[in-house]
Design a protein around this motif. Structure first.
Motif, PDB file in Angstrom:
ATOM      1  N   LYS A  95       0.889  -1.174   0.053  1.00  0.00           N
ATOM      2  CA  LYS A  95      -0.002   0.071  -0.068  1.00  0.00           C
ATOM      3  C   LYS A  95       0.764   1.135   0.050  1.00  0.00           C
ATOM      4  N   TYR A  96       2.052   1.327   0.824  1.00  0.00           N
ATOM      5  CA  TYR A  96       2.831   2.467   0.536  1.00  0.00           C
ATOM      6  C   TYR A  96       3.564   2.618  -0.482  1.00  0.00           C
ATOM      7  N   ILE A  97       3.984   1.617  -1.186  1.00  0.00           N
ATOM      8  CA  ILE A  97       4.302   1.772  -2.589  1.00  0.00           C
ATOM      9  C   ILE A  97       3.282   2.303  -3.564  1.00  0.00           C
ATOM     10  N   ALA A  98       2.132   2.015  -3.274  1.00  0.00           N
ATOM     11  CA  ALA A  98       1.041   2.442  -4.281  1.00  0.00           C
ATOM     12  C   ALA A  98       0.667   3.846  -3.900  1.00  0.00           C
ATOM     13  N   ALA A  99       0.648   4.033  -2.823  1.00  0.00           N
ATOM     14  CA  ALA A  99       0.588   5.495  -2.072  1.00  0.00           C
ATOM     15  C   ALA A  99       1.729   6.316  -2.639  1.00  0.00           C
ATOM     16  N   LEU A 100       2.918   6.037  -2.634  1.00  0.00           N
ATOM     17  CA  LEU A 100       4.060   6.871  -2.900  1.00  0.00           C
ATOM     18  C   LEU A 100       3.805   6.930  -4.528  1.00  0.00           C
ATOM     19  N   ALA A 101       3.629   6.145  -5.294  1.00  0.00           N
ATOM     20  CA  ALA A 101       3.517   6.131  -6.582  1.00  0.00           C
ATOM     21  C   ALA A 101       2.330   7.121  -7.099  1.00  0.00           C
ATOM     22  N   ASN A 102       1.334   7.452  -6.015  1.00  0.00           N
ATOM     23  CA  ASN A 102       0.143   8.263  -6.258  1.00  0.00           C
ATOM     24  C   ASN A 102       0.593   9.776  -5.602  1.00  0.00           C
ATOM     25  N   ASN A 103       1.811   9.858  -5.460  1.00  0.00           N
ATOM     26  CA  ASN A 103       2.294  11.335  -4.759  1.00  0.00           C
ATOM     27  C   ASN A 103       1.708  11.571  -3.598  1.00  0.00           C
ATOM     28  N   LEU A 104       1.712  10.496  -2.682  1.00  0.00           N
ATOM     29  CA  LEU A 104       1.189  10.985  -1.324  1.00  0.00           C
ATOM     30  C   LEU A 104       2.148  11.069  -0.132  1.00  0.00           C
ATOM     31  N   GLY A 105       3.364  10.872  -0.478  1.00  0.00           N
ATOM     32  CA  GLY A 105       4.599  10.816   0.045  1.00  0.00           C
ATOM     33  C   GLY A 105       4.778  11.794   1.135  1.00  0.00           C
ATOM     34  N   LYS A 106       4.220  13.075   0.997  1.00  0.00           N
ATOM     35  CA  LYS A 106       4.316  14.298   1.753  1.00  0.00           C
ATOM     36  C   LYS A 106       3.041  14.337   2.748  1.00  0.00           C
ATOM     37  N   LYS A 107       2.078  13.491   2.438  1.00  0.00           N
ATOM     38  CA  LYS A 107       0.926  13.376   3.213  1.00  0.00           C
ATOM     39  C   LYS A 107       1.391  12.640   4.615  1.00  0.00           C
ATOM     40  N   ASP A 108       0.206  12.714   5.544  1.00  0.00           N
ATOM     41  CA  ASP A 108       0.343  12.111   6.828  1.00  0.00           C
ATOM     42  C   ASP A 108       0.418  10.587   6.329  1.00  0.00           C
ATOM     43  N   TRP A 109       1.100   9.780   7.185  1.00  0.00           N
ATOM     44  CA  TRP A 109       1.153   8.195   7.041  1.00  0.00           C
ATOM     45  C   TRP A 109      -0.231   7.667   6.704  1.00  0.00           C
ATOM     46  N   ILE A 110      -1.341   8.063   7.391  1.00  0.00           N
ATOM     47  CA  ILE A 110      -2.536   7.479   7.137  1.00  0.00           C
ATOM     48  C   ILE A 110      -3.315   7.683   5.726  1.00  0.00           C
ATOM     49  N   ALA A 111      -2.467   8.560   4.992  1.00  0.00           N
ATOM     50  CA  ALA A 111      -3.349   8.772   3.710  1.00  0.00           C
ATOM     51  C   ALA A 111      -3.280   7.686   2.632  1.00  0.00           C
ATOM     52  N   THR A 112      -2.515   6.418   3.195  1.00  0.00           N
ATOM     53  CA  THR A 112      -2.871   4.991   2.821  1.00  0.00           C
ATOM     54  C   THR A 112      -4.199   4.826   2.441  1.00  0.00           C
ATOM     55  N   TYR A 113      -5.147   5.614   3.427  1.00  0.00           N
ATOM     56  CA  TYR A 113      -6.624   4.977   3.042  1.00  0.00           C
ATOM     57  C   TYR A 113      -7.100   5.437   1.581  1.00  0.00           C
ATOM     58  N   LYS A 114      -6.439   6.486   1.091  1.00  0.00           N
ATOM     59  CA  LYS A 114      -6.829   6.758  -0.217  1.00  0.00           C
ATOM     60  C   LYS A 114      -6.615   5.408  -1.254  1.00  0.00           C
TER      61      LYS A 114
END
Length: 117
Positions: A95-114
């Motif tokens: 999920k983190y890899i997918a979140a980072l691929a979706n430019n969520l790296g600077k968001k809070d770590w709970i952004a994996t919800y997206k």
């Protein structure tokens, strides 16, 4: 509601078991680990994170996803070295890899919800 409650309990109980197994293989004091788990479950931030996920508040960054990813990689490395599988960590890693691929790296770590939703 019952199934949601039981799902949370099933996952938490399995997670606690995985943490104790890793601690035991790492030679840590299991009583100390128990105290740490008690502290974590009493941590008010858990309730705050729950509210923030419900409200989709990922811009109020306490711990950014990129930093959490670095820690997760260390967790997986330790799990491998100790030969103590942490399957939830592997799932979160994807999920983190997918979140980072979706430019969520600077968001809070709970952004994996997206990625979950």
């Amino acid at each position: 509601m019952k199934l949601a409650t039981n799902y949370v309990l099933v996952i938490l109980l399995e997670l606690i078991g995985q943490v104790y197994a890793l601690a035991e293989k790492g030679g840590l004091d299991l009583q100390l680990m128990n105290e740490l788990i008690d502290i974590i479950f009493g941590y008010p931030g858990l309730k705050q994170y729950s509210e923030r996920i419900r409200n989709l508040d990922f811009d109020n960054v306490g711990f950014d996803l990129s930093s959490a990813f670095k820690d997760l990689l260390l967790i997986l490395e330790t799990s491998t070295e100790m030969r103590s599988p942490l399957p939830f960590a592997s799932t979160v890693n994807e999920k983190y890899i997918a979140a980072l691929a979706n430019n969520l790296g600077k968001k809070d770590w709970i952004a994996t919800y997206k990625i979950t939703s």
